[in-house]
Structures are given as structure tokens and as C-alpha cells.
Scaffold this active site. Structure first.
Site, PDB file in Angstrom:
ATOM      1  N   ASP A 192       4.073   1.080  12.652  1.00 14.99           N
ATOM      2  CA  ASP A 192       3.013   0.345  11.963  1.00 14.99           C
ATOM      3  C   ASP A 192       2.739  -1.304  12.261  1.00 14.99           C
ATOM      4  OD1 ASP A 192       3.015   1.829   8.782  1.00 14.99           O
ATOM      5  OD2 ASP A 192       2.267   2.405  10.709  1.00 14.99           O
TER       6      ASP A 192
ATOM      7  N   ARG B 297      -9.107  -0.802   4.694  1.00 11.24           N
ATOM      8  CA  ARG B 297      -8.125   0.461   3.893  1.00 11.24           C
ATOM      9  C   ARG B 297      -6.813  -0.283   3.523  1.00 11.24           C
ATOM     10  NH1 ARG B 297      -6.616   4.622   7.381  1.00 11.24           N
ATOM     11  NH2 ARG B 297      -5.417   4.942   5.795  1.00 11.24           N
TER      12      ARG B 297
ATOM     13  N   CYS C  58      -5.784  12.307  12.631  1.00 14.55           N
ATOM     14  CA  CYS C  58      -6.451  11.129  12.521  1.00 14.55           C
ATOM     15  C   CYS C  58      -6.185  10.329  13.807  1.00 14.55           C
ATOM     16  CB  CYS C  58      -6.202  10.160  11.370  1.00 14.55           C
ATOM     17  SG  CYS C  58      -4.277   9.322  11.665  1.00 14.55           S
TER      18      CYS C  58
ATOM     19  N   ARG D 223      -0.719  14.422  12.983  1.00 15.98           N
ATOM     20  CA  ARG D 223      -0.094  14.296  11.640  1.00 15.98           C
ATOM     21  C   ARG D 223       0.073  15.676  10.850  1.00 15.98           C
ATOM     22  NH1 ARG D 223      -1.959   8.755  10.143  1.00 15.98           N
ATOM     23  NH2 ARG D 223      -0.032   9.096   8.616  1.00 15.98           N
TER      24      ARG D 223
ATOM     25  N   LYS E  58       0.831  -1.169  -0.016  1.00 18.31           N
ATOM     26  CA  LYS E  58       0.090  -0.013  -0.029  1.00 18.31           C
ATOM     27  C   LYS E  58       0.779   1.248   0.133  1.00 18.31           C
ATOM     28  CE  LYS E  58      -1.812   1.667   4.054  1.00 18.31           C
ATOM     29  NZ  LYS E  58      -1.623   2.935   4.333  1.00 18.31           N
ATOM     30  N   ASN E  59       1.753   1.309   0.930  1.00 20.52           N
ATOM     31  CA  ASN E  59       2.722   2.520   0.984  1.00 20.52           C
ATOM     32  C   ASN E  59       3.718   2.648  -0.139  1.00 20.52           C
ATOM     33  OD1 ASN E  59       0.938   2.930   3.120  1.00 20.52           O
ATOM     34  ND2 ASN E  59       2.594   2.732   4.843  1.00 20.52           N
TER      35      ASN E  59
HETATM   36  C1  EPZ Z   1       3.802   7.106   6.626  1.00 18.75           C
HETATM   37  O1  EPZ Z   1       3.022   8.283   7.113  1.00 18.75           O
HETATM   38  C2  EPZ Z   1       2.977   5.751   6.176  1.00 18.75           C
HETATM   39  N1  EPZ Z   1       1.923   5.969   5.514  1.00 18.75           N
HETATM   40  C3  EPZ Z   1       2.345   5.438   7.817  1.00 18.75           C
HETATM   41  O2  EPZ Z   1       1.732   4.237   7.637  1.00 18.75           O
HETATM   42  C4  EPZ Z   1       3.624   5.242   8.645  1.00 18.75           C
HETATM   43  O3  EPZ Z   1       3.176   4.934  10.150  1.00 18.75           O
HETATM   44  C5  EPZ Z   1       4.518   6.573   8.643  1.00 18.75           C
HETATM   45  O4  EPZ Z   1       4.928   6.899   7.456  1.00 18.75           O
HETATM   46  C6  EPZ Z   1       5.790   6.355   9.552  1.00 18.75           C
HETATM   47  O5  EPZ Z   1       6.425   4.999   9.023  1.00 18.75           O
HETATM   48  C7  EPZ Z   1       2.042   6.163   4.153  1.00 18.75           C
HETATM   49  O6  EPZ Z   1       3.215   5.796   3.780  1.00 18.75           O
HETATM   50  C8  EPZ Z   1       0.821   6.313   3.123  1.00 18.75           C
HETATM   51  P1  EPZ Z   1       5.828  10.689   8.806  1.00 18.75           P
HETATM   52  P2  EPZ Z   1       3.495   9.655   7.161  1.00 18.75           P
HETATM   53  O7  EPZ Z   1       5.561  11.940   8.128  1.00 18.75           O
HETATM   54  O8  EPZ Z   1       4.432  10.045   6.050  1.00 18.75           O
HETATM   55  C9  EPZ Z   1       6.091  13.676  12.188  1.00 18.75           C
HETATM   56  C10 EPZ Z   1       0.020   2.816   7.680  1.00 18.75           C
HETATM   57  O9  EPZ Z   1      -0.579   2.443   8.765  1.00 18.75           O
HETATM   58  N2  EPZ Z   1       5.757  14.692  11.202  1.00 18.75           N
HETATM   59  O10 EPZ Z   1       6.864   9.739   8.518  1.00 18.75           O
HETATM   60  O11 EPZ Z   1       2.229  10.576   7.406  1.00 18.75           O
HETATM   61  C11 EPZ Z   1       4.799  13.005  12.283  1.00 18.75           C
HETATM   62  O12 EPZ Z   1       3.789  13.692  13.499  1.00 18.75           O
HETATM   63  C12 EPZ Z   1       0.348   4.321   7.795  1.00 18.75           C
HETATM   64  O13 EPZ Z   1       0.202   2.320   6.672  1.00 18.75           O
HETATM   65  C13 EPZ Z   1       5.897  16.177  11.619  1.00 18.75           C
HETATM   66  O14 EPZ Z   1       6.046  16.399  12.749  1.00 18.75           O
HETATM   67  O15 EPZ Z   1       4.346   9.655   8.553  1.00 18.75           O
HETATM   68  C14 EPZ Z   1       5.268  11.812  12.904  1.00 18.75           C
HETATM   69  O16 EPZ Z   1       5.420  11.663  14.423  1.00 18.75           O
HETATM   70  C15 EPZ Z   1      -0.123   4.817   9.094  1.00 18.75           C
HETATM   71  N3  EPZ Z   1       5.938  17.179  10.332  1.00 18.75           N
HETATM   72  C16 EPZ Z   1       6.741  11.467  12.338  1.00 18.75           C
HETATM   73  O17 EPZ Z   1       6.919  12.875  11.823  1.00 18.75           O
HETATM   74  C17 EPZ Z   1       5.466  16.798   9.274  1.00 18.75           C
HETATM   75  O18 EPZ Z   1       5.648  17.639   8.364  1.00 18.75           O
HETATM   76  C18 EPZ Z   1       6.426  10.539  11.106  1.00 18.75           C
HETATM   77  O19 EPZ Z   1       5.768  10.743  10.386  1.00 18.75           O
HETATM   78  C19 EPZ Z   1       5.370  15.460   8.790  1.00 18.75           C
HETATM   79  C20 EPZ Z   1       5.586  14.457   9.957  1.00 18.75           C
END
Ligand code: EPZ
Length: 419
Positions: A305, A397, A116, A121, A22-23
Site C-alpha cells: 500500500d 475512499r 478491482c 482479488r 481504515k484497515n
Molecule cells: C488487505 O487487502 C488491505 N485491505 C489492502 O489494503 C492491502 O493492500 C492488503 O491487505 C495487503 O496488505 C483491507 O484491509 C481492507 P490479502 P486483502 O488478502 O485482505 C492473495 C488499501 O489500500 N489472495 O492480504 O484483500 C491476493 O490476491 C487496501 O487500503 C488469494 O490469492 O489482501 C493478494 O495477492 C488495498 N486468495 C495476496 O493474497 C485469497 O483468498 C494478499 O491479499 C485472498 C488473497
């Protein structure tokens, strides 16, 4: 209303093919916008999030069709850069369309995805990076309006690794002017796949999979075909299920590489795991050893995850285990539902202390988000008796058909309709 019914307490045995990732598929679908032509993407999972992304691409003028498990995207009809709000609200990862639309059309309007269940996020890393790449931002009525006279390469320093922000900068920089360098980039396998896809279409991206990625902007990309790898989190979910129920299970179409920390952890919890070229075999007696501490971390650390799924398995461990969730502040929302199976779980900020019980109690629970829902299914498989998991659409999902896959392994599980 649909729910999942599980008659638990059975060992899992057999082989199961793992669906496409998916990702990996979601960012690559966004990336197809950088190609003014046709892209064929193979080994795609038929899941709600992918259907959602397809709906968005069609809404903005692309033509998208399925051919078995392949998706064919033709972006030549793209007629707007305004992504429909109601569709973004339903799937926050559509924020990566910003980078693709900016790269293709030099402007984009996407609504704030908002938080969410698992966390706030935020998207500040994404927006700060775009401003460094010559993008003017306007935030109004919950919309993020971006416009540029042309993406300019820049040095982007992320305070901490972010998968989505790394993907967005790659998408924006691919057709930009000059070189973009990302420092503290996310190293997830999905980033590597996105860059391999883009390079197969003529992009010049180096260092994917490391914390420093360089993108040399090119004038255009050509059509390409690509095959997504299997989904490492779906694979990890089924490994965890087998570790909890006991039995012998072989996952087909995926190797151990992208799951090394999960496999290491499951071995410490008492499972025997053998790595094949393109398969993983787990053998477990169903007894679970407690783990002193598991800390989630950006790749290659333990994946957030997989946190809820491992917690379910630890609910049957002899002794106490500790989990520290370092990535998403809301990921313990699922814990009260998991605790209904009888284990004792105490939360203290980012820490969870799990004291296992020898036999889990079948329960009636509700899924609140994707991976938490999968963790409830695992607990139901481990518990003696009938478990009901409500709101299975959260699970759909990300899992093509969790009931079908687990039935293939001998579980008594199916979707039911509440009359
Ligand atoms: C991706 O989400 C994945 N989703 C998530 O999988 C996964 O849990 C996550 O990466 C971490 O590995 C997809 O790929 C579609 P991040 P993403 O930006 O990109 C902070 C699933 O179950 N952050 O790596 O949204 C954030 O709050 C989903 O398949 C900021 O502070 O995650 C978090 O604490 C759930 N500011 C950390 O970084 C920003 O602008 C990591 O988030 C962006 C992120």
C-alpha cells in the site's frame, strides 16, 4: 466534476494529526456483529469506505450513528444475513462480513466482490477455510451462500498470508465450537487490533501479530468500547510527500513501530527521521537517493500500500531504482499516469525500473485507485507548476481530507469544481 488542484514545488513544514486507521476500523465494524448489543469505536476516519460499511450495517438492520469521530453500533436489530450486492460491489473488503455473519447467525449471503484495479482479488483462501470450519458453500449467480449448523474449530493452513482471509477466519471462529488454529496467518498490525478489540469483548484469541493465531471459541461476547490506532498508510503517505518536496514535518498520534520498513527505505533515500513516543518527524532537503531494489511483501515487509507513493518520490531520484510488486499484479496500473510527470518508468512483469529526473513536470492526471491516486498527489506536490488530479473520490475512499492535511503542512492544494 471535482478535481484536486496543486501548485507544486513548495517544501512541506509543520505538524499534522493522523486520522484513524481504515484497515483497522473496517474489520472491527464487521466484528461488532458478533456482539448482540452496543459497541463504541473511537478515532474512526470519515472516509467513503467507512461510510460504505456503515451503510451495509444499517441495511441489514443495525443502528449506527457518529458521535464526533466515534461510531456507535447497535446490532440488536439485525434482521437479515443477505448483504446487499450493490454495496459489496462498491467495496470488496465487505467480504469480511461473511465471517461475522456466520459467527453470529450461522448463515450469510454475500456477492462475489470481484476484482478491482489492483488485482483479481480472489477469495479462495476464505472459502476453503470456511469449508474446513463446517460451513456449506453454494455459489450461484455471483452470490456466495454460506450456511452452518455451527462453526467448528479447525486447523487452517494458508498457502500465503492473507489479511482478509485471516480476519474472516478469526471472525468465524470467535463464537465457534472448539479451537481454530491459523498457520501462516497475516501479521499486519490491523490483525492485532482486531484481536485486541475482540478480546476486550470477551473473546479468547492468542498469537495475533504472529504467523500462528489460536482462537478458542466462546459462547458469547459482551459490549465494549475501543479506540482505533492512527492510519499507518496515511502516515507513510505524508512521510513520502515530505521526502519528495523537502522540509520538516511532524506526524502526531503515531509512532514508528508499524512503519519500520517504510522509514528504513526513506532514510536510505536521504531523509532524516526521528521517532517519538507518539510522533514521527521527518527532515528532508528534497534530494532523493535512488534505491537498488524495494520488494513489497506481507507485514513486516515493505507494504504494497506504500509502493505507488514511494515510486513517486523515486521519480526525482538521481539515478535508477527498482521496485518489485509481489502482492498485487495490477498495482502498476497507475504507472502511465505517474510517468506523465517526466520520469522514465519501465515495467517488466512485477518489476518497475524508475530513472529519476531533477525536476518533475506538473501534469493533468487521473486517479484510478486509492493509493495510486495518493501517489499522483505526491508527484504534484513535487512538480513545479500546476497539477490537476481528476477522480479524487478514489483518494477519498481512504484519506479523510488529503487536501486539508497537506494544506496544514503548507501545500497549495484544494478541491475545485469543474464548471
Ligand atoms: C488487505 O487487502 C488491505 N485491505 C489492502 O489494503 C492491502 O493492500 C492488503 O491487505 C495487503 O496488505 C483491507 O484491509 C481492507 P490479502 P486483502 O488478502 O485482505 C492473495 C488499501 O489500500 N489472495 O492480504 O484483500 C491476493 O490476491 C487496501 O487500503 C488469494 O490469492 O489482501 C493478494 O495477492 C488495498 N486468495 C495476496 O493474497 C485469497 O483468498 C494478499 O491479499 C485472498 C488473497
Amino acid at each position: 466534476m471535482t478535481y484536486i488542484e496543486i501548485m507544486g514545488g513548495k517544501k512541506l513544514n509543520g505538524e499534522v494529526n493522523i486520522q484513524g486507521s481504515k484497515n483497522t476500523v473496517l474489520p472491527i465494524l464487521a466484528a461488532t456483529l458478533l456482539i448482540n448489543g452496543i459497541t463504541k469505536l473511537n478515532h474512526c476516519p470519515k472516509i467513503l469506505d467507512v461510510e460504505h460499511m456503515i451503510k451495509i450495517l444499517i441495511e441489514i438492520g443495525c443502528s449506527v450513528t457518529w458521535e464526533d469521530s466515534s461510531i456507535i453500533v447497535d446490532t440488536r436489530g439485525l434482521n437479515t444475513e443477505v448483504v446487499p450486492t450493490e454495496l459489496v460491489k462498491k467495496m470488496r473488503s465487505s467480504i469480511i462480513l461473511l465471517g461475522a455473519l456466520l459467527g453470529r447467525s450461522h448463515h450469510a449471503v454475500v456477492s462475489y466482490p470481484g476484482g478491482c484495479t489492483i488485482g483479481a482479488r480472489p477469495i479462495n483462501f476464505h472459502l476453503d477455510a470456511f469449508q474446513k470450519m463446517n460451513v456449506a458453500l453454494e455459489e450461484e449467480d455471483g452470490l456466495v451462500k454460506c450456511v452452518t449448523s455451527g462453526i467448528k474449530g479447525a486447523d487452517i493452513y494458508f498457502p500465503s498470508p492473507s489479511v482478509g482471509a485471516t480476519e474472516n477466519v478469526i471472525l468465524a471462529g470467535t463464537l465457534g465450537f472448539g479451537k481454530t488454529r491459523i498457520f501462516n496467518a497475516a501479521r499486519e498490525p490491523e490483525i492485532l487490533e482486531l484481536c485486541k478489540f475482540l478480546n476486550s469483548a470477551g473473546a479468547k484469541i492468542y498469537g495475533a501479530g504472529t504467523s500462528r493465531i489460536e482462537i478458542e471459541g466462546v459462547a458469547s461476547l459482551h459490549q465494549t468500547e475501543y479506540s482505533a490506532p492512527s492510519d499507518r498508510i496515511v502516515a507513510g503517505t505524508y512521510l513520502a510527500a515530505a521526502a519528495g518536496t523537502g522540509g520538516e514535518v511532524t506526524l502526531k498520534g503515531i509512532g514508528c513501530g508499524s512503519l519500520s520498513t517504510v522509514i528504513q527505505t526513506l532514510r536510505k533515500m536521504g531523509s532524516h527521521i526521528k521517532c517519538g513516543q507518539d510522533s514521527i518527524t521527518i527532515r528532508s532537503g528534497g534530494n532523493v537517493t535512488a534505491i537498488p531494489e524495494i520488494k513489497t511483501a506481507p507485514y513486516p515487509g515493505f507494504p504494497t500500500d506504500m509502493q505507488s507513493q514511494i515510486m513517486s518520490v523515486l521519480m526525482k531520484a538521481s539515478g535508477s531504482s527498482k521496485i518489485v510488486e509481489e502482492i498485487f499484479e495490477g498495482r502498476y496500473q497507475n504507472v502511465p499516469e505517474q510517468a506523465r510527470f517526466g520520469a522514465q518508468i519501465c515495467l517488466h512483469d512485477r518489476e518497475a525500473y524508475i530513472t529519476g529526473v531533477p525536476v518533475l513536470k506538473a501534469s493533468e492526471v487521473s486517479a484510478g485507485e486509492l493509493r495510486g491516486g495518493a501517489a499522483l498527489v505526491i508527484a504534484g506536490l513535487m512538480a513545479e507548476g500546476k497539477t490537476i488530479v481528476k477522480n479524487p473520490y478514489h483518494i477519498q475512499r481512504g484519506y479523510e481530507d488529503i487536501c486539508r492535511d497537506l494544506r496544514t503542512l503548507g501545500a497549495q492544494i484544494d478541491y475545485k469544481e469543474e464548471n
